[in-house]
Scaffold this motif. Structure first.
Motif, mmCIF file in Angstrom:
data_model
loop_
_atom_site.group_PDB
_atom_site.id
_atom_site.type_symbol
_atom_site.label_atom_id
_atom_site.label_comp_id
_atom_site.label_asym_id
_atom_site.label_seq_id
_atom_site.Cartn_x
_atom_site.Cartn_y
_atom_site.Cartn_z
ATOM 1 N N UNK A 45 0.715 -1.123 0.033
ATOM 2 C CA UNK A 45 0.425 0.277 -0.076
ATOM 3 C C UNK A 45 0.908 1.001 0.056
ATOM 4 N N UNK A 46 0.373 2.352 -0.364
ATOM 5 C CA UNK A 46 0.857 3.666 -0.414
ATOM 6 C C UNK A 46 1.502 4.588 0.662
ATOM 7 N N UNK A 47 0.985 3.608 1.880
ATOM 8 C CA UNK A 47 1.779 4.563 3.077
ATOM 9 C C UNK A 47 2.131 4.021 4.542
ATOM 10 N N UNK A 48 2.806 2.789 3.380
ATOM 11 C CA UNK A 48 3.225 1.616 4.328
ATOM 12 C C UNK A 48 5.053 2.320 4.804
ATOM 13 N N UNK A 49 5.108 2.039 6.605
ATOM 14 C CA UNK A 49 6.496 2.613 6.273
ATOM 15 C C UNK A 49 7.577 1.742 5.304
ATOM 16 N N UNK B 297 7.106 12.830 -0.445
ATOM 17 C CA UNK B 297 6.617 11.823 -0.175
ATOM 18 C C UNK B 297 6.753 10.978 1.236
ATOM 19 N N UNK B 298 8.333 10.335 1.548
ATOM 20 C CA UNK B 298 8.357 9.841 2.748
ATOM 21 C C UNK B 298 8.024 10.801 3.651
ATOM 22 N N UNK B 299 7.973 11.863 4.129
ATOM 23 C CA UNK B 299 7.678 12.673 5.341
ATOM 24 C C UNK B 299 6.310 12.674 5.308
ATOM 25 N N UNK C 73 1.593 10.405 8.219
ATOM 26 C CA UNK C 73 0.311 9.714 8.168
ATOM 27 C C UNK C 73 0.200 8.008 9.380
ATOM 28 N N UNK C 74 1.823 7.783 9.130
ATOM 29 C CA UNK C 74 1.491 6.272 9.911
ATOM 30 C C UNK C 74 1.609 6.523 11.282
#
Length: 76
Positions: A21-25, A53-55, A60-61
């Motif tokens: 998924x897009x928001x996985x660490x 994007x990383x930030x 979010x996570x």
């Protein structure tokens, strides 16, 4: 070697996004590594793109984990 490394990171990024998924660490880590590689190549526009994007994913996570922990505490 930079071009090979960049291609590998981009390929890994596609796989990780599809699998996790897009928001996985792990996606965030790969974005950060790709951004650092691009910074070393003086590709500042791409560096900023991947770094942002990383930030975002880290924020979010972290927020989700915090809410998840709070939910667990409520039920204890």
């Amino acid at each position: 070697k930079y071009n090979e490394a960049t291609a590998c990171y981009k390929r890994s990024l596609q796989i990780y996004k599809r699998v996790h998924g897009l928001e996985h660490p792990l996606v965030a880590t790969t974005l950060n590594n790709l951004a650092a590689l691009l910074e070393a190549q003086v590709s500042f526009d791409l560096f900023q793109f991947y770094s942002r994007q990383h930030t975002y994913i880290i924020r979010v996570s972290t927020t989700r984990r915090r809410h998840s922990t709070n939910d667990l505490l409520i039920f204890e």
